[in-house]
Design a protein around this motif. Structure first.
Motif, PDB file in Angstrom:
ATOM      1  N   GLY A  65       0.795  -1.223   0.000  1.00 48.36           N
ATOM      2  CA  GLY A  65       0.000   0.000   0.000  1.00 48.36           C
ATOM      3  C   GLY A  65       0.825   1.269   0.000  1.00 48.36           C
ATOM      4  N   ILE A  66       2.048   1.179  -0.519  1.00 51.80           N
ATOM      5  CA  ILE A  66       2.941   2.347  -0.549  1.00 51.80           C
ATOM      6  C   ILE A  66       2.941   2.940  -1.954  1.00 51.80           C
ATOM      7  CG2 ILE A  66       5.332   3.125  -0.238  1.00 51.80           C
ATOM      8  CD1 ILE A  66       5.652   0.873   1.819  1.00 51.80           C
ATOM      9  N   ARG A  67       2.186   3.994  -2.132  1.00 46.87           N
ATOM     10  CA  ARG A  67       2.093   4.677  -3.419  1.00 46.87           C
ATOM     11  C   ARG A  67       2.417   6.166  -3.294  1.00 46.87           C
ATOM     12  NH1 ARG A  67      -2.333   1.437  -2.845  1.00 46.87           N
ATOM     13  NH2 ARG A  67      -2.512  -0.333  -4.277  1.00 46.87           N
ATOM     14  N   ALA A  68       1.850   6.791  -2.261  1.00 47.94           N
ATOM     15  CA  ALA A  68       2.005   8.241  -2.102  1.00 47.94           C
ATOM     16  C   ALA A  68       3.437   8.626  -1.720  1.00 47.94           C
ATOM     17  CB  ALA A  68       1.030   8.753  -1.042  1.00 47.94           C
ATOM     18  N   GLN A  69       4.097   7.817  -0.894  1.00 51.45           N
ATOM     19  CA  GLN A  69       5.402   8.200  -0.352  1.00 51.45           C
ATOM     20  C   GLN A  69       6.467   8.387  -1.429  1.00 51.45           C
ATOM     21  OE1 GLN A  69       3.367   5.786   0.746  1.00 51.45           O
ATOM     22  NE2 GLN A  69       3.671   5.306   2.919  1.00 51.45           N
ATOM     23  N   PRO A  70       6.665   7.417  -2.346  1.00 51.84           N
ATOM     24  CA  PRO A  70       7.701   7.643  -3.364  1.00 51.84           C
ATOM     25  C   PRO A  70       7.387   8.822  -4.272  1.00 51.84           C
ATOM     26  CG  PRO A  70       6.497   5.585  -3.773  1.00 51.84           C
ATOM     27  CD  PRO A  70       6.105   6.053  -2.424  1.00 51.84           C
ATOM     28  N   ARG A  71       6.123   9.030  -4.582  1.00 54.22           N
ATOM     29  CA  ARG A  71       5.752  10.176  -5.416  1.00 54.22           C
ATOM     30  C   ARG A  71       6.024  11.491  -4.693  1.00 54.22           C
ATOM     31  NH1 ARG A  71       2.407   6.034  -7.079  1.00 54.22           N
ATOM     32  NH2 ARG A  71       1.921   5.985  -9.321  1.00 54.22           N
ATOM     33  N   ALA A  72       5.713  11.527  -3.399  1.00 54.64           N
ATOM     34  CA  ALA A  72       5.966  12.743  -2.631  1.00 54.64           C
ATOM     35  C   ALA A  72       7.463  13.046  -2.566  1.00 54.64           C
ATOM     36  CB  ALA A  72       5.394  12.594  -1.220  1.00 54.64           C
ATOM     37  N   LEU A  73       8.276  12.023  -2.390  1.00 54.67           N
ATOM     38  CA  LEU A  73       9.728  12.220  -2.345  1.00 54.67           C
ATOM     39  C   LEU A  73      10.255  12.739  -3.681  1.00 54.67           C
ATOM     40  CD1 LEU A  73      10.700   8.981  -0.399  1.00 54.67           C
ATOM     41  CD2 LEU A  73      10.946  11.324   0.452  1.00 54.67           C
ATOM     42  N   LEU A  74       9.741  12.203  -4.769  1.00 48.40           N
ATOM     43  CA  LEU A  74      10.170  12.663  -6.088  1.00 48.40           C
ATOM     44  C   LEU A  74       9.732  14.103  -6.337  1.00 48.40           C
ATOM     45  CD1 LEU A  74       9.413   9.423  -8.162  1.00 48.40           C
ATOM     46  CD2 LEU A  74      11.679  10.356  -7.621  1.00 48.40           C
ATOM     47  N   ARG A  75       8.546  14.458  -5.867  1.00 50.24           N
ATOM     48  CA  ARG A  75       8.040  15.823  -6.088  1.00 50.24           C
ATOM     49  C   ARG A  75       8.823  16.864  -5.276  1.00 50.24           C
ATOM     50  NH1 ARG A  75       2.602  13.261  -6.003  1.00 50.24           N
ATOM     51  NH2 ARG A  75       1.837  13.253  -8.167  1.00 50.24           N
ATOM     52  N   GLU A  76       9.542  16.427  -4.253  1.00 53.10           N
ATOM     53  CA  GLU A  76      10.375  17.356  -3.486  1.00 53.10           C
ATOM     54  C   GLU A  76      11.570  17.865  -4.290  1.00 53.10           C
ATOM     55  OE1 GLU A  76      11.656  15.521   0.094  1.00 53.10           O
ATOM     56  OE2 GLU A  76       9.716  15.644   1.097  1.00 53.10           O
ATOM     57  N   ILE A  77      11.889  17.174  -5.386  1.00 50.64           N
ATOM     58  CA  ILE A  77      13.074  17.527  -6.168  1.00 50.64           C
ATOM     59  C   ILE A  77      12.726  18.661  -7.130  1.00 50.64           C
ATOM     60  CG2 ILE A  77      14.769  16.693  -7.837  1.00 50.64           C
ATOM     61  CD1 ILE A  77      14.377  13.886  -6.629  1.00 50.64           C
ATOM     62  N   PRO A  78      13.383  19.806  -7.020  1.00 51.59           N
ATOM     63  CA  PRO A  78      13.101  20.917  -7.935  1.00 51.59           C
ATOM     64  C   PRO A  78      13.390  20.536  -9.390  1.00 51.59           C
ATOM     65  CG  PRO A  78      14.446  21.647  -6.069  1.00 51.59           C
ATOM     66  CD  PRO A  78      14.411  20.158  -6.021  1.00 51.59           C
ATOM     67  N   GLY A  79      12.501  20.915 -10.278  1.00 46.98           N
ATOM     68  CA  GLY A  79      12.702  20.689 -11.706  1.00 46.98           C
ATOM     69  C   GLY A  79      12.195  19.354 -12.215  1.00 46.98           C
ATOM     70  N   LEU A  80      11.913  18.421 -11.295  1.00 52.12           N
ATOM     71  CA  LEU A  80      11.457  17.098 -11.722  1.00 52.12           C
ATOM     72  C   LEU A  80       9.964  17.123 -12.028  1.00 52.12           C
ATOM     73  CD1 LEU A  80      12.532  13.698 -10.274  1.00 52.12           C
ATOM     74  CD2 LEU A  80      10.099  14.167 -10.564  1.00 52.12           C
ATOM     75  N   GLN A  81       9.594  16.596 -13.178  1.00 46.32           N
ATOM     76  CA  GLN A  81       8.193  16.507 -13.588  1.00 46.32           C
ATOM     77  C   GLN A  81       7.749  15.053 -13.484  1.00 46.32           C
ATOM     78  OE1 GLN A  81       7.607  18.204 -17.521  1.00 46.32           O
ATOM     79  NE2 GLN A  81       9.388  19.541 -17.223  1.00 46.32           N
ATOM     80  N   LEU A  82       6.699  14.816 -12.725  1.00 43.04           N
ATOM     81  CA  LEU A  82       6.216  13.450 -12.506  1.00 43.04           C
ATOM     82  C   LEU A  82       5.024  13.170 -13.407  1.00 43.04           C
ATOM     83  CD1 LEU A  82       6.861  11.020 -10.669  1.00 43.04           C
ATOM     84  CD2 LEU A  82       5.166  11.898  -9.062  1.00 43.04           C
ATOM     85  N   ARG A  83       5.078  12.067 -14.124  1.00 46.59           N
ATOM     86  CA  ARG A  83       4.006  11.686 -15.032  1.00 46.59           C
ATOM     87  C   ARG A  83       3.481  10.297 -14.673  1.00 46.59           C
ATOM     88  NH1 ARG A  83       6.662  13.843 -20.780  1.00 46.59           N
ATOM     89  NH2 ARG A  83       6.987  16.005 -20.027  1.00 46.59           N
ATOM     90  N   GLU A  84       2.167  10.137 -14.773  1.00 45.71           N
ATOM     91  CA  GLU A  84       1.540   8.862 -14.441  1.00 45.71           C
ATOM     92  C   GLU A  84       1.446   7.961 -15.670  1.00 45.71           C
ATOM     93  OE1 GLU A  84       0.903   7.768 -11.471  1.00 45.71           O
ATOM     94  OE2 GLU A  84       1.468   9.654 -10.505  1.00 45.71           O
ATOM     95  N   ILE A  85       1.563   6.658 -15.441  1.00 46.96           N
ATOM     96  CA  ILE A  85       1.556   5.662 -16.515  1.00 46.96           C
ATOM     97  C   ILE A  85       0.146   5.092 -16.664  1.00 46.96           C
ATOM     98  CG2 ILE A  85       2.521   3.448 -17.281  1.00 46.96           C
ATOM     99  CD1 ILE A  85       4.957   4.091 -15.486  1.00 46.96           C
ATOM    100  N   PRO A  86      -0.404   5.045 -17.865  1.00 47.80           N
ATOM    101  CA  PRO A  86      -1.716   4.405 -18.066  1.00 47.80           C
ATOM    102  C   PRO A  86      -1.676   2.942 -17.638  1.00 47.80           C
ATOM    103  CG  PRO A  86      -1.078   5.658 -20.024  1.00 47.80           C
ATOM    104  CD  PRO A  86       0.126   5.619 -19.125  1.00 47.80           C
ATOM    105  N   GLU A  87      -2.824   2.417 -17.209  1.00 45.50           N
ATOM    106  CA  GLU A  87      -2.954   1.034 -16.723  1.00 45.50           C
ATOM    107  C   GLU A  87      -1.915   0.735 -15.641  1.00 45.50           C
ATOM    108  OE1 GLU A  87      -4.854  -1.643 -20.241  1.00 45.50           O
ATOM    109  OE2 GLU A  87      -2.691  -1.319 -20.381  1.00 45.50           O
ATOM    110  N   ALA A  88      -1.727   1.705 -14.753  1.00 49.37           N
ATOM    111  CA  ALA A  88      -0.677   1.582 -13.732  1.00 49.37           C
ATOM    112  C   ALA A  88      -0.870   0.357 -12.848  1.00 49.37           C
ATOM    113  CB  ALA A  88      -0.640   2.845 -12.885  1.00 49.37           C
TER     114      ALA A  88
END
Length: 454
Positions: free
Chosen positions: A348-371
């Motif tokens: 059930g760990i989904r939000a944590q890695p995304r939140a850590l990645l979003r802390e990085i300036p300049g990084l753009q996070l994109r979601e994958i279809p049929e994730a």
């Protein structure tokens, strides 16, 4: 059983061997729970998330179909080859657990069932030989290490490209071809000391599981994990006596073997005296968090296993709990984040890695279809069932490339190998990295071009 073995890539059925009990699929040692089986109301919400049902459209290759087979076995139906094929074909991705509105604990059901299959069913000789080979190799670090030299030579001489281009190995031995294609390009092995001190004020003392495949095929991930944890104020203990955690064994029904590995892991990290045990491989973390169930019947380990399991954290989970303090430098890169099944569905760990990645300036996070759909790795499933695994891998690769991202990020060595192979087949130009490698690059001020060297 409907559908041909040739189409599905599953081994052909053979007659039930003599000597097995003729009535009842399961024995009395921890069979799948009738109470948990009864939780399934056969609503069908699991169907579109199940990889094998998506591939084949066969009811018995869906979670509710397999639960029906478990119910039949509990009611006296014998364990047949056809029944076992449906159980074996399950990837154990646990997407159905996430999708189920009734809270059916399919993860506990399929693991209990697989342990029964392993004890009570005789598989075809070739299948047995393959499984024996796999488990004689992958859980053993020294044996994996011995493979590094020949594998590096195979890659460096160009022989791998020649064999792949010819297609000969794939025609002669598709499972061996799959293993050869999955192997990542090996880099210099980074050795970790027994203790990596915290940078600045110490906030915690953690143990690091280095893993089997992770440690030998992706050593840079462990090194990056230690650096990130140290940068966030953790003393990192890397016990040299640690071995396999037993994840592959427990996921494939090898209960006694998994228990042996679990006891050793508990012993090693207990002796290290750490606040938490940090894991950077999703499948390992998922299994280690279930040690209390695995060792519940062992009076010498039951309580210790429960304490140990409560201390296990995925690295992204731990960093989110601890709170990050190390400065992040910009990384100008677009990232597609892939949820490893045993991180997203099982833990059930989904939000944590995304939140850590979003802390990085300049990084753009994109979601994958049929994730929610598995990439087809699933531990050793892609070796046991190479053809359907390739279909799932190719589908995942197409969904990844559709994001237009420059870098794919995930948190499991099996996913990295499976997706890399699929992207290569499609000649897709996208780099790949573990989540913690991206964090490490940002903390150290490295450019985005330093990521994805595999």
């Amino acid at each position: 059983m409907t559908g041909s073995a040739e189409r599905t890539g599953r081994p052909p059925a053979e007659p039930v061997p003599l000597g097995l009990p003729s009535v009842g699929a399961f024995d009395e040692h921890r069979p799948p729970s009738a109470e948990l089986v009864s939780d399934c109301v056969h609503c069908g919400f699991c169907l579109p998330t199940c990889p094998t049902y998506t591939l084949w459209g066969e009811e018995m290759d869906s979670p509710r179909g397999r639960i029906y087979l478990m119910k039949s076995g509990l009611e006296g139906e014998p364990m047949t080859d056809a029944m076992v094929q449906h159980f074996d074909a399950c990837l154990g991705c646990m997407a159905c657990v996430t999708a189920c509105p009734s809270g059916v604990q399919y993860d506990r059901l399929i693991e209990a069932t697989r342990a029964q299959v392993e004890r009570r069913h005789d598989r075809p000789t070739a299948d047995n030989a393959l499984r024996t080979t796999i488990f004689a190799l992958f859980p053993h670090k020294r044996r994996l290490r011995a493979m590094r030299g020949p594998l590096r030579a195979y890659q460096a001489t160009g022989l791998q490209r020649l064999v792949r281009r010819s297609g000969l190995l794939e025609r002669i031995a598709p499972r061996l071809a799959t293993m050869a294609d999955l192997a990542p390009r090996l880099t210099r092995r980074e050795r970790l000391p027994g203790r990596v001190p915290a940078v600045g004020a110490r906030r915690a003392v953690v143990g690091l599981l280095t893993g089997c495949v992770q440690g030998e095929f992706f050593p840079g991930v462990n090194a990056a994990t230690a650096r990130v944890l140290a940068a966030e104020g953790c003393d990192v203990i890397v016990p040299p006596a640690q071995g396999c955690c037993g994840a592959l064994s427990v996921h494939n029904g090898r209960e006694a073997e998994a228990q042996t590995y679990a006891r050793r892991t508990v012993d090693v990290f207990e002796a290290a005296g750490v606040d938490a045990v940090v894991v950077n491989a999703a499948g390992c973390g998922s299994s280690m968090k279930e040690y209390a169930d695995l060792l519940q019947d062992d009076p010498a380990y039951a309580e210790r296993a429960a304490r140990f399991a409560a201390s296990v954290r995925d690295v992204s989970e731990w960093l989110a709990e601890l709170g990050t303090v190390a400065p992040r430098h910009p990384l100008e890169v677009s990232v597609a984040y892939h949820d490893a099944c045993h991180l997203g569905h099982a833990q059930g760990i989904r939000a944590q890695p995304r939140a850590l990645l979003r802390e990085i300036p300049g990084l753009q996070l994109r979601e994958i279809p049929e994730a929610e759909l598995c990439c087809g790795s699933a531990g050793i499933w892609n070796i046991l069932f190479p053809e359907p695994a390739r279909e799932l891998g190719d589908r995942k690769a197409r969904n990844i490339t559709s994001t237009g991202a420059q870098l794919l990020v995930t948190a499991n060595p099996g996913c990295l190998m499976q997706v890399a192979s699929a992207l290569q087949r499609q000649d897709a130009r996208i780099a790949m990295a573990h989540t913690v490698e991206v964090l490490d690059a940002s903390i150290r001020g490295l450019p985005a071009s330093s990521l994805g060297g595999r």
